[in-house]
Write a protein that holds these residues in place. Structure first.
Motif, PDB file in Angstrom:
ATOM      1  N   LEU A  80      -6.925   1.404  -5.638  1.00  0.00           N
ATOM      2  CA  LEU A  80      -5.931   0.333  -5.601  1.00  0.00           C
ATOM      3  C   LEU A  80      -6.534  -0.969  -5.063  1.00  0.00           C
ATOM      4  CD1 LEU A  80      -2.956  -0.157  -6.238  1.00  0.00           C
ATOM      5  CD2 LEU A  80      -2.412   0.475  -3.901  1.00  0.00           C
ATOM      6  N   THR A  81      -7.353  -0.862  -4.024  1.00  0.00           N
ATOM      7  CA  THR A  81      -7.984  -2.073  -3.483  1.00  0.00           C
ATOM      8  C   THR A  81      -8.973  -2.652  -4.500  1.00  0.00           C
ATOM      9  OG1 THR A  81      -9.789  -0.861  -2.390  1.00  0.00           O
ATOM     10  CG2 THR A  81      -7.748  -1.183  -1.148  1.00  0.00           C
ATOM     11  N   ARG A  83       0.258  -5.296 -13.390  1.00  0.00           N
ATOM     12  CA  ARG A  83       0.813  -5.410 -12.052  1.00  0.00           C
ATOM     13  C   ARG A  83       0.495  -4.153 -11.244  1.00  0.00           C
ATOM     14  NH1 ARG A  83       4.693  -8.449  -9.577  1.00  0.00           N
ATOM     15  NH2 ARG A  83       5.886  -7.436  -7.922  1.00  0.00           N
ATOM     16  N   LEU A  84       0.101  -4.374  -9.980  1.00  0.00           N
ATOM     17  CA  LEU A  84      -0.243  -3.238  -9.128  1.00  0.00           C
ATOM     18  C   LEU A  84       0.994  -2.447  -8.764  1.00  0.00           C
ATOM     19  CD1 LEU A  84      -2.665  -5.107  -6.712  1.00  0.00           C
ATOM     20  CD2 LEU A  84      -3.299  -3.681  -8.661  1.00  0.00           C
ATOM     21  N   SER A  85       0.824  -1.170  -8.495  1.00  0.00           N
ATOM     22  CA  SER A  85       1.923  -0.331  -8.043  1.00  0.00           C
ATOM     23  C   SER A  85       1.374   0.730  -7.115  1.00  0.00           C
ATOM     24  CB  SER A  85       2.653   0.326  -9.228  1.00  0.00           C
ATOM     25  OG  SER A  85       1.800   1.240  -9.871  1.00  0.00           O
ATOM     26  N   ALA A  86       2.268   1.437  -6.460  1.00  0.00           N
ATOM     27  CA  ALA A  86       1.843   2.434  -5.475  1.00  0.00           C
ATOM     28  C   ALA A  86       1.129   3.616  -6.100  1.00  0.00           C
ATOM     29  CB  ALA A  86       3.058   2.927  -4.687  1.00  0.00           C
ATOM     30  N   ASP A  87       1.237   3.776  -7.425  1.00  0.00           N
ATOM     31  CA  ASP A  87       0.572   4.919  -8.048  1.00  0.00           C
ATOM     32  C   ASP A  87      -0.582   4.484  -8.946  1.00  0.00           C
ATOM     33  OD1 ASP A  87       1.987   3.727 -10.030  1.00  0.00           O
ATOM     34  OD2 ASP A  87       3.052   5.538 -10.681  1.00  0.00           O
ATOM     35  N   THR A  88      -1.161   3.327  -8.661  1.00  0.00           N
ATOM     36  CA  THR A  88      -2.250   2.822  -9.483  1.00  0.00           C
ATOM     37  C   THR A  88      -3.429   3.779  -9.519  1.00  0.00           C
ATOM     38  OG1 THR A  88      -1.630   0.531  -9.069  1.00  0.00           O
ATOM     39  CG2 THR A  88      -3.899   0.902  -9.738  1.00  0.00           C
ATOM     40  N   ASP A  89      -3.611   4.553  -8.465  1.00  0.00           N
ATOM     41  CA  ASP A  89      -4.794   5.416  -8.407  1.00  0.00           C
ATOM     42  C   ASP A  89      -4.590   6.743  -9.112  1.00  0.00           C
ATOM     43  OD1 ASP A  89      -3.004   6.491  -6.634  1.00  0.00           O
ATOM     44  OD2 ASP A  89      -4.528   7.108  -5.188  1.00  0.00           O
ATOM     45  N   GLY A  90      -3.542   6.828  -9.925  1.00  0.00           N
ATOM     46  CA  GLY A  90      -3.386   8.012 -10.756  1.00  0.00           C
ATOM     47  C   GLY A  90      -2.592   9.123 -10.120  1.00  0.00           C
ATOM     48  N   SER A 129       2.580   3.208   9.050  1.00  0.00           N
ATOM     49  CA  SER A 129       1.132   3.286   8.880  1.00  0.00           C
ATOM     50  C   SER A 129       0.845   3.623   7.424  1.00  0.00           C
ATOM     51  CB  SER A 129       0.543   4.365   9.799  1.00  0.00           C
ATOM     52  OG  SER A 129       0.819   4.070  11.159  1.00  0.00           O
ATOM     53  N   LEU A 130       0.248   2.678   6.726  1.00  0.00           N
ATOM     54  CA  LEU A 130      -0.013   2.834   5.301  1.00  0.00           C
ATOM     55  C   LEU A 130      -1.504   2.948   5.059  1.00  0.00           C
ATOM     56  CD1 LEU A 130       2.325   0.259   5.530  1.00  0.00           C
ATOM     57  CD2 LEU A 130       2.600   1.083   3.201  1.00  0.00           C
ATOM     58  N   SER A 131      -1.855   3.741   4.061  1.00  0.00           N
ATOM     59  CA  SER A 131      -3.250   3.863   3.631  1.00  0.00           C
ATOM     60  C   SER A 131      -3.299   3.567   2.137  1.00  0.00           C
ATOM     61  CB  SER A 131      -3.788   5.267   3.915  1.00  0.00           C
ATOM     62  OG  SER A 131      -5.118   5.380   3.453  1.00  0.00           O
ATOM     63  N   GLU A 177     -12.790   0.228  -1.250  1.00  0.00           N
ATOM     64  CA  GLU A 177     -12.718   1.114  -0.096  1.00  0.00           C
ATOM     65  C   GLU A 177     -11.255   1.265   0.340  1.00  0.00           C
ATOM     66  OE1 GLU A 177     -15.170   2.760   1.236  1.00  0.00           O
ATOM     67  OE2 GLU A 177     -16.734   1.870  -0.039  1.00  0.00           O
ATOM     68  N   PRO A 178     -10.872   2.421   0.906  1.00  0.00           N
ATOM     69  CA  PRO A 178      -9.493   2.568   1.396  1.00  0.00           C
ATOM     70  C   PRO A 178      -9.189   1.511   2.465  1.00  0.00           C
ATOM     71  CG  PRO A 178     -10.604   4.692   1.327  1.00  0.00           C
ATOM     72  CD  PRO A 178     -11.662   3.652   1.101  1.00  0.00           C
TER      73      PRO A 178
END
Length: 243
Positions: free
Chosen positions: A83-84, A50-57, A76-78, A150-151
Motif C-alpha cells: 500500500l505504501t 484510488r487507494l483502499s484498505a485492501d490494495t495489498d490483495g 494503532s494502524l499498520s 515498507e510497512p
C-alpha cells in the motif's frame, strides 16, 4: 461518520528549490516549477487507481484499538508495504514532481484514502466521533519514517462515545440533593391564573383554585397537590435558568 482529519494533507509539503527538509505541511496541491518555454513537460504516467484498505490483495490495513483517558481511543494502524508503494507510485506519476515531493504527496494519499476506509469499516463497532489526530508524534516525524515499499505504523487518537458499565447495586438507592430556589410568588400567581384560564367555562368565568379544578387537571388530584406540583415546576425552571 468519522472525519479523517489527521492532516491528511498535513503531509503534502512545500519544498524549497534547494531540496531542503520541508518546514510546513498542509493539504494543498504541490506547487510545480514552471517549465522552461524551451522544454516540454515529460509525458505523465498512468495514475494508479484510488487507494483502499485492501490494495495489498486482502491483507489490508490492520487496526488495533486501546482506550485512552477522557473517552478517547488509541487507534494503532499498520499499513502494508504494498500500500505504501502504491501510494508512492501514484504520487510519482504526476509530471515535474521530484522524489521528495512525491513522498510527501504519497503520505497524504494514504491518510486521505486508505486510513479513512479502514476506520469506516469499523465505525459501527468503535462509535467514533470528532476528528482523529496523530498520537505521540508530529507530522514531520511520520514523514521522516515513511519509506515507500515498507510497512508504516500510525498511531491516532480520536474521541468516541463514552460508555459506562453499571450494576443495579451501583445506582439503587442513590439520593440527589438539589438547591431549592427562593420562592417567587408572582410567578406562582401567574401559573395559577394561566391554569384557571385554561379551564374557564363557556361564559369566560374563571374557576376557583380548589379541588374541583384539580380534578379537571387530573382525576383524583387535590388542590394542595396541584399547588405543590406548580411550585416544583417553577423550582425546576428557576434551577435551569440559574445554571
Amino acid at each position: 461518520l468519522l472525519i479523517m482529519h489527521v492532516g491528511a494533507a498535513l503531509f503534502v509539503a512545500s519544498f524549497t528549490r534547494s531540496g531542503a527538509t520541508p518546514t510546513a505541511y498542509r493539504w494543498k496541491a504541490p506547487v510545480h516549477a514552471l517549465a522552461s518555454t524551451r522544454r516540454a513537460h515529460p509525458p505523465a504516467r498512468a495514475v494508479p487507481p484510488r487507494l483502499s484498505a485492501d490494495t495489498d490483495g486482502g491483507g489490508g490495513v490492520s487496526l488495533s484499538v486501546s482506550p485512552l483517558p477522557e473517552s478517547q481511543l488509541l487507534l494503532s494502524l499498520s499499513l502494508p508495504a504494498s500500500l505504501t508503494a502504491a501510494a508512492y507510485e501514484r504520487a510519482l506519476a504526476a509530471p515535474s514532481r521530484d522524489a521528495a515531493e512525491a513522498k510527501a504527496e504519497a503520505l497524504g494519499l494514504l491518510l486521505a484514502d486508505a486510513v479513512p476506509a479502514a476506520l469506516q469499516a469499523r465505525q459501527g463497532e468503535l462509535r467514533l466521533i470528532g476528528q482523529a489526530s496523530l498520537h505521540g508524534e508530529e507530522a514531520a516525524d511520520v514523514l521522516s519514517r515513511y519509506a515507500p515499499g515498507e510497512p508504516l505504523a500510525l498511531a491516532l487518537a480520536v474521541d468516541a462515545w463514552p460508555s459506562c458499565s453499571l450494576a443495579r447495586a451501583d445506582y439503587l438507592g442513590l439520593r440527589l440533593e438539589l438547591p431549592t430556589p427562593a420562592h417567587n410568588q408572582s410567578r406562582l400567581d401567574e401559573a395559577v391564573l394561566e391554569l384557571r384560564r385554561r379551564f374557564a367555562d363557556a361564559s369566560g368565568e374563571l374557576p376557583a383554585f380548589d379541588d374541583a379544578l384539580a380534578e379537571k387537571v387530573s382525576e383524583g388530584l387535590r388542590a394542595d397537590e396541584l399547588d405543590q406540583l406548580l411550585r416544583e415546576r417553577l423550582s425546576r425552571e428557576a434551577t435551569l435558568l440559574e445554571g
